[in-house]
Design a protein around this motif. Structure first.
Motif, mmCIF file in Angstrom:
data_model
loop_
_atom_site.group_PDB
_atom_site.id
_atom_site.type_symbol
_atom_site.label_atom_id
_atom_site.label_comp_id
_atom_site.label_asym_id
_atom_site.label_seq_id
_atom_site.Cartn_x
_atom_site.Cartn_y
_atom_site.Cartn_z
ATOM 1 N N GLY A 45 12.066 10.395 -0.909
ATOM 2 C CA GLY A 45 10.696 10.576 -1.806
ATOM 3 C C GLY A 45 11.379 11.664 -2.789
ATOM 4 N N THR A 46 10.350 11.993 -3.942
ATOM 5 C CA THR A 46 10.567 13.226 -4.675
ATOM 6 C C THR A 46 10.849 14.448 -4.106
ATOM 7 O OG1 THR A 46 9.784 13.981 -7.018
ATOM 8 C CG2 THR A 46 8.035 13.817 -5.226
ATOM 9 N N ARG A 47 10.059 14.766 -3.019
ATOM 10 C CA ARG A 47 10.164 16.116 -2.470
ATOM 11 C C ARG A 47 11.292 16.445 -1.880
ATOM 12 N NH1 ARG A 47 5.506 13.949 -2.616
ATOM 13 N NH2 ARG A 47 3.617 14.975 -3.182
ATOM 14 N N VAL A 66 5.416 -0.664 -6.840
ATOM 15 C CA VAL A 66 3.937 -0.629 -7.419
ATOM 16 C C VAL A 66 2.908 -0.602 -5.877
ATOM 17 C CG1 VAL A 66 1.950 -1.861 -8.620
ATOM 18 C CG2 VAL A 66 4.451 -1.552 -9.570
ATOM 19 N N GLU A 67 1.809 0.424 -5.964
ATOM 20 C CA GLU A 67 1.114 0.165 -4.852
ATOM 21 C C GLU A 67 -0.213 -0.514 -5.230
ATOM 22 O OE1 GLU A 67 1.998 5.001 -3.351
ATOM 23 O OE2 GLU A 67 0.099 4.478 -4.600
ATOM 24 N N VAL A 68 -0.418 -1.356 -4.067
ATOM 25 C CA VAL A 68 -1.424 -2.432 -4.163
ATOM 26 C C VAL A 68 -2.216 -2.191 -2.856
ATOM 27 C CG1 VAL A 68 -1.883 -4.827 -4.385
ATOM 28 C CG2 VAL A 68 0.040 -4.004 -5.467
ATOM 29 N N PRO A 99 0.758 -1.246 0.176
ATOM 30 C CA PRO A 99 0.135 -0.116 0.133
ATOM 31 C C PRO A 99 0.857 1.479 0.160
ATOM 32 C CG PRO A 99 0.119 -0.771 2.131
ATOM 33 C CD PRO A 99 0.544 -2.023 1.453
ATOM 34 N N CYS A 100 0.150 2.522 -0.620
ATOM 35 C CA CYS A 100 0.699 3.455 -0.426
ATOM 36 C C CYS A 100 1.404 3.902 1.034
ATOM 37 C CB CYS A 100 0.033 4.609 -0.862
ATOM 38 S SG CYS A 100 0.699 6.363 -0.652
ATOM 39 N N THR A 101 0.335 3.678 1.896
ATOM 40 C CA THR A 101 0.516 3.884 3.413
ATOM 41 C C THR A 101 0.067 3.088 4.323
ATOM 42 O OG1 THR A 101 -0.370 6.467 2.556
ATOM 43 C CG2 THR A 101 -0.629 6.022 5.001
ATOM 44 N N SER A 118 11.591 1.385 -11.146
ATOM 45 C CA SER A 118 10.557 2.145 -11.854
ATOM 46 C C SER A 118 9.061 2.292 -10.995
ATOM 47 C CB SER A 118 9.775 1.707 -13.188
ATOM 48 O OG SER A 118 9.334 0.510 -12.940
ATOM 49 N N ASP A 119 8.639 3.492 -10.843
ATOM 50 C CA ASP A 119 7.449 3.512 -9.993
ATOM 51 C C ASP A 119 6.304 4.038 -10.774
ATOM 52 O OD1 ASP A 119 5.243 4.634 -8.404
ATOM 53 O OD2 ASP A 119 6.567 5.716 -7.093
ATOM 54 N N PRO A 120 5.667 3.170 -11.433
ATOM 55 C CA PRO A 120 4.549 3.578 -12.566
ATOM 56 C C PRO A 120 3.237 3.954 -11.598
ATOM 57 C CG PRO A 120 5.671 1.415 -12.961
ATOM 58 C CD PRO A 120 5.970 1.788 -11.727
ATOM 59 N N SER A 121 3.097 3.742 -10.443
ATOM 60 C CA SER A 121 1.916 4.147 -9.646
ATOM 61 C C SER A 121 2.074 5.841 -9.660
ATOM 62 C CB SER A 121 2.081 3.347 -8.429
ATOM 63 O OG SER A 121 1.960 1.974 -8.347
ATOM 64 N N HIS A 122 3.084 6.351 -9.088
ATOM 65 C CA HIS A 122 3.041 7.826 -9.060
ATOM 66 C C HIS A 122 3.496 8.320 -10.319
ATOM 67 C CE1 HIS A 122 3.661 6.285 -4.870
ATOM 68 N NE2 HIS A 122 3.009 7.585 -4.609
ATOM 69 N N GLY A 123 4.033 7.386 -11.396
ATOM 70 C CA GLY A 123 4.402 8.033 -12.660
ATOM 71 C C GLY A 123 3.256 8.109 -13.528
HETATM 72 C C1 PEP Z 1 5.518 7.210 -2.187
HETATM 73 O O1 PEP Z 1 6.249 6.112 -3.017
HETATM 74 O O2 PEP Z 1 4.447 6.912 -1.394
HETATM 75 C C2 PEP Z 1 5.621 8.840 -2.487
HETATM 76 C C3 PEP Z 1 5.444 9.532 -1.905
HETATM 77 O O3 PEP Z 1 6.335 8.907 -3.589
HETATM 78 P P1 PEP Z 1 6.858 10.183 -4.337
HETATM 79 O O4 PEP Z 1 7.899 10.727 -3.312
HETATM 80 O O5 PEP Z 1 7.426 9.764 -5.750
HETATM 81 O O6 PEP Z 1 5.794 11.136 -4.581
#
Ligand code: PEP
Ligand code: MN
Length: 351
Positions: free
Chosen positions: A198-200, A311-313, A115-117, A282-287
Motif C-alpha cells: 500500500g501507499t503507506r 477498482v473498488e466495487v 470490495p475495499c475490505t 491504475s487505481d482510480p478509486s483511491h485516486g
Molecule cells: C487499498 O487498496 O485498499 C488501499 C488501502 O490503498 P492505498 O494504499 O492506495 O491507500
C-alpha cells in the motif's frame, strides 16, 4: 542476480582538463577502445568530454579511479540511473506477469475489482460473483487494512484471507490483497496470488526486501508523495532480491486539491511506460475517492497505456465498512466494463 547486475548498462563521462592535448585525448580513446568500450568524443572550445558506453557496473568504480588518476583528466562521472533491474533498457520488450493464467502486461486490459475490505463471507462472495459476471479478471479485497486512525477497522486478517481463497475456489479468479507487515508475508503468500504493497508502506524497505524474497507477484502502490524515481527505486528493492514479478500502481498523490481524495496523476502512466519495463496499473478509486469519477478515470487510464486497473466495487456501497463513497455499485461497474470493452481496441487491448 550477479549475472543480471553485471550487464553492461552504464554510461560514464570523462571530462578532460582545459589544458589537455590532442595526444592526451587519443591516449584515452585508444585505451578505452582496447578495453572494448564504445567511445564518443565531444571536443569543446575549452574542454573535451569523452563518453564511455557499455561500462560494466561491477567495474565502474575501478575504471573511474584509473582514469581520474591521469594528470590531464579533471573528473570521471557515471551518468547512470539509480535503478537498473526495473529500467526500461533492461527489458525493452516489457514484462508480462502470469497470475494463474491471467497475463498482466499483454493485450488484455486487466480488471481487478472487489470490495475495499473483506467484511463477511457473504459480502465477499456476492462481490466476487458480481465482478466476475461483468468481466473482471482478478478479485481484490483487503484482509489487513492500513488506516489513518488507530481506532478504525483494520480488517479480519487470516479469516479474511481464507474467505478470499474460498472466493477464488468458487469463481476461479486469482486474488490480490495487501500485506502490511514483514511478519505476515509468509501467511499472505499462502492465500494470495498478488501481494499488494500500500501507499503507506511504499518506502518500507524491510517489507520491500521481504516481498522480494518470495516469488508471488507484487503490486507496488505509489507512496502518496513519491516521485517516479523514488517509486522506481522502491521497485528496485524488490527486484534486487530476485522477485521480478512487479507491477506499479498509480493511486493518486497529495496535492492542494480537496474536492477529490487524491489527485490521480495520469502522467504517471505514459511516463512509467517510458522509464520501466514493469506493467502499470491504475487505481482510480483511491485516486479520486468518488464513485462518480471512477469510470471516467479508469477509461482514461487505459487510454493512457495502463495494463490494468484496480477498482473498488461493493454490493451496497452505503453499507460498506470502508471506502463506501468511492465504491462502484454493481450496475456502475457493469456499465464501466461495457464502455471499456468498446474503447479498449483503440489501444489494441481487449477485456
Ligand atoms: C487499498 O487498496 O485498499 C488501499 C488501502 O490503498 P492505498 O494504499 O492506495 O491507500
Ligand atoms: Mn480502499
Amino acid at each position: 542476480m550477479r549475472g543480471l547486475l553485471s550487464q553492461k548498462i552504464d554510461i560514464m563521462v570523462i571530462v578532460m582538463k582545459p589544458g589537455a592535448s590532442e595526444v592526451n585525448r587519443e591516449d584515452i580513446v585508444s585505451n578505452l577502445k582496447e578495453r572494448g568500450y564504445g567511445v564518443h568524443v565531444s571536443v569543446g572550445e575549452i574542454q573535451t568530454i569523452i563518453g564511455v558506453i557499455g561500462v560494466d557496473i561491477e567495474q565502474k568504480g575501478e575504471l573511474q579511479d584509473q582514469f581520474e588518476s591521469l594528470p590531464f583528466v579533471e573528473k570521471c562521472v557515471s551518468i547512470s540511473k539509480p535503478y537498473k533491474l526495473v529500467d526500461k533498457q533492461f527489458r525493452p520488450q516489457g514484462t508480462q506477469i502470469n497470475v494463474r493464467g491471467v497475463i498482466i502486461g499483454g493485450d488484455v486490459a486487466v480488471m481487478m475489482a472487489g470490495p475495499c475490505t473483506v467484511e463477511t463471507e457473504e459480502q465477499l462472495m456476492t462481490s466476487a460473483r458480481i465482478v466476475k459476471a461483468s468481466g473482471a479478471h482478478i478479485l481484490r479485497g483487503g484482509a489487513y487494512k492500513p488506516s489513518t486512525s488507530p481506532y478504525s477497522f483494520h480488517g479480519h486478517g487470516v479469516p479474511a484471507l481464507k474467505m478470499l481463497a474460498n472466493a477464488r475456489a468458487e469463481t476461479g479468479m486469482p486474488v490480490i490483497t495487501e500485506v502490511m507487515d514483514v511478519r505476515d508475508v509468509e501467511t499472505v503468500c499462502e492465500y494470495a496470488d498478488i501481494l499488494q504493497i500500500g501507499t503507506r508502506n511504499a518506502q518500507n524497505y524491510n517489507l520491500l526486501r521481504e516481498v522480494g524474497q518470495v516469488r508471488t507477484p507484487v503490486m507496488l502502490k505509489r507512496g502518496m508523495s513519491m516521485k517516479y524515481e523514488e517509486w522506481l527505486q522502491a521497485a528496485e528493492y524488490i527486484a534486487s532480491q530476485g522477485n521480478y514479478n512487479i507491477m506499479l500502481c498509480e493511486r493518486g498523490i497529495r496535492t492542494f486539491e480537496t474536492y477529490t481524495r487524491n489527485t490521480f496523476d495520469i502522467n504517471a502512466i505514459p511516463a512509467l511506460k517510458e522509464l520501466t519495463h514493469l506493467p502499470v496499473i491504475s487505481d482510480p478509486s483511491h485516486g479520486t475517492g468518488k464513485a462518480s469519477l471512477v469510470p471516467a478515470v479508469t477509461l482514461a487510464s487505459f487510454m493512457a497505456g495502463a495494463d490494468g486497473a484496480i477498482v473498488e466495487v461493493h454490493p451496497n456501497p452505503e453499507k460498506a465498512l470502508k471506502d463506501g463513497a468511492q465504491s462502484l455499485t454493481p450496475q456502475a461497474f457493469e456499465k464501466m466494463m461495457r464502455d471499456l470493452e468498446r474503447i479498449a481496441p483503440v489501444v489494441n487491448k481487449r477485456i
